[in-house]
Design a protein around this motif. Structure first.
Motif, mmCIF file in Angstrom:
data_model
loop_
_atom_site.group_PDB
_atom_site.id
_atom_site.type_symbol
_atom_site.label_atom_id
_atom_site.label_comp_id
_atom_site.label_asym_id
_atom_site.label_seq_id
_atom_site.Cartn_x
_atom_site.Cartn_y
_atom_site.Cartn_z
ATOM 1 N N PRO A 1 0.823 -1.218 0.000
ATOM 2 C CA PRO A 1 0.000 0.000 0.000
ATOM 3 C C PRO A 1 0.851 1.261 0.000
ATOM 4 C CG PRO A 1 -0.745 -1.553 1.679
ATOM 5 C CD PRO A 1 0.574 -2.058 1.176
ATOM 6 N N GLU A 2 0.357 2.296 -0.623
ATOM 7 C CA GLU A 2 1.069 3.579 -0.694
ATOM 8 C C GLU A 2 1.473 4.074 0.691
ATOM 9 O OE1 GLU A 2 2.075 5.511 -3.083
ATOM 10 O OE2 GLU A 2 1.066 4.871 -4.918
ATOM 11 N N GLU A 3 0.575 3.936 1.665
ATOM 12 C CA GLU A 3 0.841 4.502 2.989
ATOM 13 C C GLU A 3 1.913 3.736 3.764
ATOM 14 O OE1 GLU A 3 -2.862 1.866 3.414
ATOM 15 O OE2 GLU A 3 -2.017 3.285 1.946
ATOM 16 N N LYS A 4 2.312 2.569 3.266
ATOM 17 C CA LYS A 4 3.335 1.794 3.974
ATOM 18 C C LYS A 4 4.701 1.861 3.294
ATOM 19 C CE LYS A 4 0.117 -1.348 6.217
ATOM 20 N NZ LYS A 4 -0.203 -2.747 6.591
ATOM 21 N N ALA A 5 4.813 2.681 2.275
ATOM 22 C CA ALA A 5 6.045 2.735 1.488
ATOM 23 C C ALA A 5 7.260 3.112 2.316
ATOM 24 C CB ALA A 5 5.875 3.709 0.326
ATOM 25 N N ASN A 6 7.087 3.950 3.340
ATOM 26 C CA ASN A 6 8.233 4.432 4.116
ATOM 27 C C ASN A 6 8.458 3.677 5.419
ATOM 28 O OD1 ASN A 6 8.896 6.457 2.215
ATOM 29 N ND2 ASN A 6 7.282 7.771 3.050
ATOM 30 N N ARG A 7 7.694 2.621 5.645
ATOM 31 C CA ARG A 7 7.943 1.813 6.838
ATOM 32 C C ARG A 7 9.314 1.156 6.715
ATOM 33 N NH1 ARG A 7 2.748 -1.277 9.407
ATOM 34 N NH2 ARG A 7 1.404 0.577 9.655
ATOM 35 N N PRO A 8 10.111 1.182 7.778
ATOM 36 C CA PRO A 8 11.471 0.638 7.672
ATOM 37 C C PRO A 8 11.528 -0.799 7.170
ATOM 38 C CG PRO A 8 11.238 1.904 9.689
ATOM 39 C CD PRO A 8 9.868 1.816 9.096
ATOM 40 N N ALA A 9 10.662 -1.666 7.671
ATOM 41 C CA ALA A 9 10.704 -3.074 7.262
ATOM 42 C C ALA A 9 10.329 -3.232 5.796
ATOM 43 C CB ALA A 9 9.785 -3.909 8.146
ATOM 44 N N VAL A 10 9.312 -2.482 5.354
ATOM 45 C CA VAL A 10 8.890 -2.545 3.948
ATOM 46 C C VAL A 10 10.000 -2.021 3.043
ATOM 47 C CG1 VAL A 10 7.252 -1.655 2.240
ATOM 48 C CG2 VAL A 10 6.438 -2.380 4.494
ATOM 49 N N ALA A 11 10.581 -0.892 3.393
ATOM 50 C CA ALA A 11 11.639 -0.292 2.567
ATOM 51 C C ALA A 11 12.862 -1.193 2.509
ATOM 52 C CB ALA A 11 12.011 1.076 3.122
ATOM 53 N N ALA A 12 13.238 -1.788 3.636
ATOM 54 C CA ALA A 12 14.414 -2.664 3.658
ATOM 55 C C ALA A 12 14.192 -3.889 2.784
ATOM 56 C CB ALA A 12 14.725 -3.086 5.092
ATOM 57 N N PHE A 13 13.006 -4.480 2.887
ATOM 58 C CA PHE A 13 12.719 -5.673 2.084
ATOM 59 C C PHE A 13 12.633 -5.316 0.612
ATOM 60 C CE2 PHE A 13 9.817 -8.847 0.218
ATOM 61 C CZ PHE A 13 10.534 -9.996 0.523
ATOM 62 N N ARG A 14 12.003 -4.198 0.276
ATOM 63 C CA ARG A 14 11.902 -3.757 -1.119
ATOM 64 C C ARG A 14 13.287 -3.566 -1.736
ATOM 65 N NH1 ARG A 14 10.022 1.757 -0.663
ATOM 66 N NH2 ARG A 14 12.242 2.082 -0.240
ATOM 67 N N ASP A 15 14.154 -2.838 -1.055
ATOM 68 C CA ASP A 15 15.477 -2.560 -1.609
ATOM 69 C C ASP A 15 16.269 -3.847 -1.814
ATOM 70 O OD1 ASP A 15 14.739 0.070 -1.479
ATOM 71 O OD2 ASP A 15 15.926 0.532 0.311
ATOM 72 N N TRP A 16 16.176 -4.755 -0.833
ATOM 73 C CA TRP A 16 16.908 -6.020 -0.960
ATOM 74 C C TRP A 16 16.349 -6.875 -2.086
ATOM 75 C CZ3 TRP A 16 14.817 -10.948 -0.311
ATOM 76 C CH2 TRP A 16 15.746 -11.990 -0.411
ATOM 77 N N LEU A 17 15.009 -7.028 -2.155
ATOM 78 C CA LEU A 17 14.407 -7.928 -3.131
ATOM 79 C C LEU A 17 14.606 -7.433 -4.550
ATOM 80 C CD1 LEU A 17 12.750 -10.473 -3.623
ATOM 81 C CD2 LEU A 17 10.676 -9.106 -3.316
ATOM 82 N N VAL A 18 14.422 -6.131 -4.773
ATOM 83 C CA VAL A 18 14.631 -5.586 -6.118
ATOM 84 C C VAL A 18 16.069 -5.804 -6.557
ATOM 85 C CG1 VAL A 18 14.680 -3.461 -7.473
ATOM 86 C CG2 VAL A 18 12.751 -3.918 -5.959
ATOM 87 N N GLY A 19 17.007 -5.594 -5.641
ATOM 88 C CA GLY A 19 18.411 -5.822 -5.969
ATOM 89 C C GLY A 19 18.708 -7.291 -6.222
ATOM 90 N N GLU A 20 18.096 -8.177 -5.437
ATOM 91 C CA GLU A 20 18.293 -9.614 -5.604
ATOM 92 C C GLU A 20 17.802 -10.097 -6.968
ATOM 93 O OE1 GLU A 20 19.774 -13.217 -3.817
ATOM 94 O OE2 GLU A 20 19.879 -11.109 -3.203
ATOM 95 N N CYS A 21 16.655 -9.586 -7.381
ATOM 96 C CA CYS A 21 16.093 -9.984 -8.668
ATOM 97 C C CYS A 21 16.923 -9.416 -9.816
ATOM 98 C CB CYS A 21 14.649 -9.526 -8.777
ATOM 99 S SG CYS A 21 13.527 -10.415 -7.682
ATOM 100 N N ALA A 22 17.436 -8.211 -9.662
ATOM 101 C CA ALA A 22 18.257 -7.624 -10.714
ATOM 102 C C ALA A 22 19.548 -8.410 -10.914
ATOM 103 C CB ALA A 22 18.583 -6.166 -10.371
ATOM 104 N N ALA A 23 20.050 -9.013 -9.826
ATOM 105 C CA ALA A 23 21.316 -9.765 -9.912
ATOM 106 C C ALA A 23 21.102 -11.216 -10.325
ATOM 107 C CB ALA A 23 22.020 -9.730 -8.549
ATOM 108 N N ALA A 24 19.860 -11.687 -10.295
ATOM 109 C CA ALA A 24 19.586 -13.113 -10.564
ATOM 110 C C ALA A 24 19.766 -13.437 -12.041
ATOM 111 C CB ALA A 24 18.168 -13.455 -10.130
#
Length: 303
Positions: free
Chosen positions: A280-303
């Motif tokens: 959800p838009e309102e959860k974009a800046n939650r630390p856990a959501v942001a940390a998981f997003r940054d890691w997962l997007v990077g993981e998929c880009a490297a796969a």
């Protein structure tokens, strides 16, 4: 007139009464409820009686020396059980905030989660040791507002109202079968698939039709065959020789390497849809959501 929040507090039963009622309703026994809650039978009876007085209705009735729920009691028990479960989950989540990272309640696609995501999670937790992830499985889009979830792994189109989506990866789908079935059925060219059962995955009803059309074949038999809810079940059915499955190649890499499955003709079709991380838009800046997003997007880009 009392303020609304004050009126609500006055009509809200105590947690002790609700817990006693829920246990008695689940066991249909005040004695077993008392044993579970480490109370006396009399204490449970008093809690339930007080709750009935507050509600102004009977929740139980005695029939042949046993207690049974009334119609109102059965309906109330289901709601109370759900409410107590939500309170318990909320408490666990709040306790997890003692760490700096917080909690991420994540919905995952079952086979994607077990075969691709979870094996890679040690890397995430090494970088984010204070984040706790709670997993739930969902195979279809849902309403974040009513599910209590923070994010989801979604396969489909880049459409989810009120949410942000990050494309993770596409996929190639290929036909797979056990080597024994391939030999027995003489699968040598795409048209041969029409002579064997086609295993179906419930959330991908168009997969076989897409593959058959891409091979220049009529999709008449595309939806005929045993149907399974998850790719893992489809893959296992193929290993057992029940038929030919159409699956994302990356989800059956282990079976292909071990020889339990084989691709009879390597003519993959690229799915028009893709995997996305959505929240959800309102959860974009939650630390856990942001940390998981940054890691997962990077993981998929490297796969």
């Amino acid at each position: 007139m009392l303020p609304r929040d004050t009126a609500q507090r006055l009509t809200l039963p105590s947690l002790a009464a609700l817990a006693a009622f829920e246990a008695a309703a689940r066991h249909l026994s005040f004695t077993k409820a008392a044993e579970e809650l480490n109370l006396t039978q009399g204490a449970v009876s008093r809690q339930v009686a007080g709750l009935e007085d507050q509600l102004g209705l009977k929740l139980f009735e005695r029939v042949r020396q046993r207690v049974v729920l009334t119609a109102a009691g059965a309906a109330y028990a289901a709601e109370v059980r759900d409410g107590l479960a939500r309170l318990s989950a909320a408490t666990v989540n709040a306790m997890a905030f003692r760490g700096a990272g917080g909690v991420l309640n994540l919905a995952i696609l079952p086979t994607f989660g077990t075969r691709w995501l979870i094996p890679r999670l040690p890397g995430f937790f090494q970088r984010n040791p204070s984040v706790t992830i709670n997993f739930a499985t969902r195979v279809l889009p849902f309403d974040f507002a009513h599910e209590g979830l923070d994010a989801a792994i979604h396969f489909g189109d880049a459409v989810w109202p009120g949410a942000r989506l990050h494309r993770l990866m596409g996929e190639e789908i290929v036909p797979v079968a056990s080597p024994a079935l391939i030999a027995r059925a003489g699968l040598k060219q795409p048209a041969d698939v029409l002579s064997v059962p086609l295993l179906q995955q419930a959330t991908r009803p168009r997969a076989w039709a897409q593959w058959l059309v891409a091979q220049g074949l009529a999709p008449d038999r595309a939806v005929m065959g045993p149907r399974f809810e998850q790719f893992a079940m489809v893959a296992q059915a193929a290993v057992a020789g029940l038929g030919l499955a159409i699956v994302p190649r990356f989800l059956v890499e282990e079976e292909l390497k071990s020889g339990a499955l084989a691709v009879p003709f390597d003519r993959p079709v690229t799915s028009a849809e893709a995997y996305y991380l959505v929240y959800p838009e309102e959860k974009a800046n939650r630390p856990a959501v942001a940390a998981f997003r940054d890691w997962l997007v990077g993981e998929c880009a490297a796969a």
